[in-house]
Write an enzyme that holds these catalytic residues in place. Structure first.
Site, PDB file in Angstrom:
ATOM      1  N   VAL A  44       0.873  -1.181   0.000  1.00  0.00           N
ATOM      2  CA  VAL A  44       0.000   0.000   0.000  1.00  0.00           C
ATOM      3  C   VAL A  44       0.909   1.229   0.000  1.00  0.00           C
ATOM      4  CG1 VAL A  44      -1.889   1.210   1.159  1.00  0.00           C
ATOM      5  CG2 VAL A  44      -1.728  -1.294   1.339  1.00  0.00           C
ATOM      6  N   GLU A  45       0.997   1.871  -1.176  1.00  0.00           N
ATOM      7  CA  GLU A  45       1.901   3.022  -1.298  1.00  0.00           C
ATOM      8  C   GLU A  45       1.194   4.315  -0.895  1.00  0.00           C
ATOM      9  OE1 GLU A  45       3.720   2.823  -5.213  1.00  0.00           O
ATOM     10  OE2 GLU A  45       4.997   1.155  -4.524  1.00  0.00           O
ATOM     11  N   ASN A  46       1.995   5.378  -0.821  1.00  0.00           N
ATOM     12  CA  ASN A  46       1.468   6.671  -0.394  1.00  0.00           C
ATOM     13  C   ASN A  46       2.215   7.788  -1.108  1.00  0.00           C
ATOM     14  OD1 ASN A  46       1.329   9.096   1.672  1.00  0.00           O
ATOM     15  ND2 ASN A  46      -0.322   7.692   2.148  1.00  0.00           N
ATOM     16  N   SER A  48       3.249  10.410   0.068  1.00  0.00           N
ATOM     17  CA  SER A  48       4.397  10.655   0.927  1.00  0.00           C
ATOM     18  C   SER A  48       5.094   9.293   1.033  1.00  0.00           C
ATOM     19  CB  SER A  48       3.909  11.142   2.293  1.00  0.00           C
ATOM     20  OG  SER A  48       4.982  11.137   3.189  1.00  0.00           O
ATOM     21  N   TYR A  49       6.078   9.064   0.188  1.00  0.00           N
ATOM     22  CA  TYR A  49       6.588   7.702  -0.043  1.00  0.00           C
ATOM     23  C   TYR A  49       6.859   6.887   1.223  1.00  0.00           C
ATOM     24  CZ  TYR A  49       7.399   9.050  -4.962  1.00  0.00           C
ATOM     25  OH  TYR A  49       7.251   9.461  -6.250  1.00  0.00           O
ATOM     26  N   CYS A  54       4.833  -2.467   3.019  1.00  0.00           N
ATOM     27  CA  CYS A  54       5.022  -3.634   2.142  1.00  0.00           C
ATOM     28  C   CYS A  54       3.920  -4.672   2.353  1.00  0.00           C
ATOM     29  CB  CYS A  54       6.347  -4.325   2.449  1.00  0.00           C
ATOM     30  SG  CYS A  54       7.795  -3.355   2.064  1.00  0.00           S
ATOM     31  N   GLU A  56       4.189  -7.853   2.833  1.00  0.00           N
ATOM     32  CA  GLU A  56       4.472  -8.804   3.908  1.00  0.00           C
ATOM     33  C   GLU A  56       3.984  -8.266   5.250  1.00  0.00           C
ATOM     34  OE1 GLU A  56       6.456  -7.666   1.563  1.00  0.00           O
ATOM     35  OE2 GLU A  56       8.154  -8.966   1.165  1.00  0.00           O
ATOM     36  N   CYS A  91      12.149  -6.938   2.229  1.00  0.00           N
ATOM     37  CA  CYS A  91      13.043  -5.845   2.613  1.00  0.00           C
ATOM     38  C   CYS A  91      13.460  -6.008   4.086  1.00  0.00           C
ATOM     39  CB  CYS A  91      12.362  -4.496   2.391  1.00  0.00           C
ATOM     40  SG  CYS A  91      11.233  -4.012   3.712  1.00  0.00           S
ATOM     41  N   CYS A  94      10.724  -5.717   6.777  1.00  0.00           N
ATOM     42  CA  CYS A  94       9.845  -6.896   6.854  1.00  0.00           C
ATOM     43  C   CYS A  94      10.562  -8.068   7.523  1.00  0.00           C
ATOM     44  CB  CYS A  94       9.346  -7.282   5.468  1.00  0.00           C
ATOM     45  SG  CYS A  94       8.212  -6.049   4.787  1.00  0.00           S
TER      46      CYS A  94
HETATM   47  N1  THU Z   1       7.711  -4.004  -1.568  1.00  0.00           N
HETATM   48  C1  THU Z   1       6.970  -4.951  -0.925  1.00  0.00           C
HETATM   49  O1  THU Z   1       5.749  -4.794  -0.744  1.00  0.00           O
HETATM   50  N2  THU Z   1       7.603  -6.070  -0.508  1.00  0.00           N
HETATM   51  C2  THU Z   1       8.901  -6.384  -0.783  1.00  0.00           C
HETATM   52  O2  THU Z   1       9.363  -7.458  -0.414  1.00  0.00           O
HETATM   53  C3  THU Z   1       9.732  -5.439  -1.528  1.00  0.00           C
HETATM   54  C4  THU Z   1       9.145  -4.109  -1.767  1.00  0.00           C
HETATM   55  C5  THU Z   1       7.021  -2.828  -2.108  1.00  0.00           C
HETATM   56  C6  THU Z   1       7.250  -1.527  -1.407  1.00  0.00           C
HETATM   57  C7  THU Z   1       6.953  -0.533  -2.519  1.00  0.00           C
HETATM   58  O3  THU Z   1       5.550  -0.330  -2.578  1.00  0.00           O
HETATM   59  C8  THU Z   1       7.360  -1.257  -3.794  1.00  0.00           C
HETATM   60  O4  THU Z   1       7.434  -2.629  -3.444  1.00  0.00           O
HETATM   61  C9  THU Z   1       8.681  -0.795  -4.368  1.00  0.00           C
HETATM   62  O5  THU Z   1       9.681  -0.815  -3.413  1.00  0.00           O
END
Ligand code: THU
Length: 134
Positions: A44-46, A48-49, A54, A56, A91, A94
């Site tokens: 779920v992105e935003n 405001s990065y 993520c 997970e 990442c 996570c």
């Molecule tokens: N992201 C995840 O949801 N899980 C991962 O294991 C790696 C990265 C997402 C975060 C962001 O929305 C996008 O992938 C690019 O980094």
């Protein structure tokens, strides 16, 4: 359909629901708890990065908020901006969240024609956990 195939089918379907308008990198995760339940998550992105969460952690926090804190395994799947599915390791944030709840969980990275099964010990050696706070 056996359980594994059912999990993979849910994981891939869920991927379309990822909210990733900024990176166009869609991630889905499917968490299986030791109690036998499943919890799904998408990134779920935003605008405001830094507010991005993520896939997970979405799945893990859903489970924890239901009182389900012992994890058996998590599947991770992604689609990049060109529609390709590459192995996507979790990442650092996570990994640290996984460590908090289940150091023995399996981490299964799913790509188009490849699956890698790994674990916390491999991904997060020399880890920080609650033992340092005692
Ligand atoms: N992201 C995840 O949801 N899980 C991962 O294991 C790696 C990265 C997402 C975060 C962001 O929305 C996008 O992938 C690019 O980094």
């Amino acid at each position: 359909m056996d359980k594994e195939r059912e999990y993979l089918s849910i994981l891939k379907d869920m991927n379309r629901k990822a909210y990733a308008p900024y990176s166009n990198f869609k991630v889905s995760a499917l968490l299986v708890t030791k109690s036998g339940k499943i919890y799904t998550g998408i990134n779920v992105e935003n605008a405001s990065y830094g507010g991005t969460v993520c896939a997970e952690r979405v799945a893990i926090f859903k489970a924890v908020s239901e009182g389900d804190m012992e994890f058996e395994k998590i599947y991770i799947y992604s689609t990049d901006k060109d529609g390709n599915h590459k192995i996507t390791p979790p990442c650092g944030f996570c990994r640290q969240v996984m460590v908090e709840f289940s150091k023995d969980m399996k981490i299964i990275l799913v790509a188009e024609n490849e699956t890698i099964e790994t674990d916390i010990e491999t991904l997060q050696p020399f880890l920080f956990d609650e033992t340092y706070l005692k």
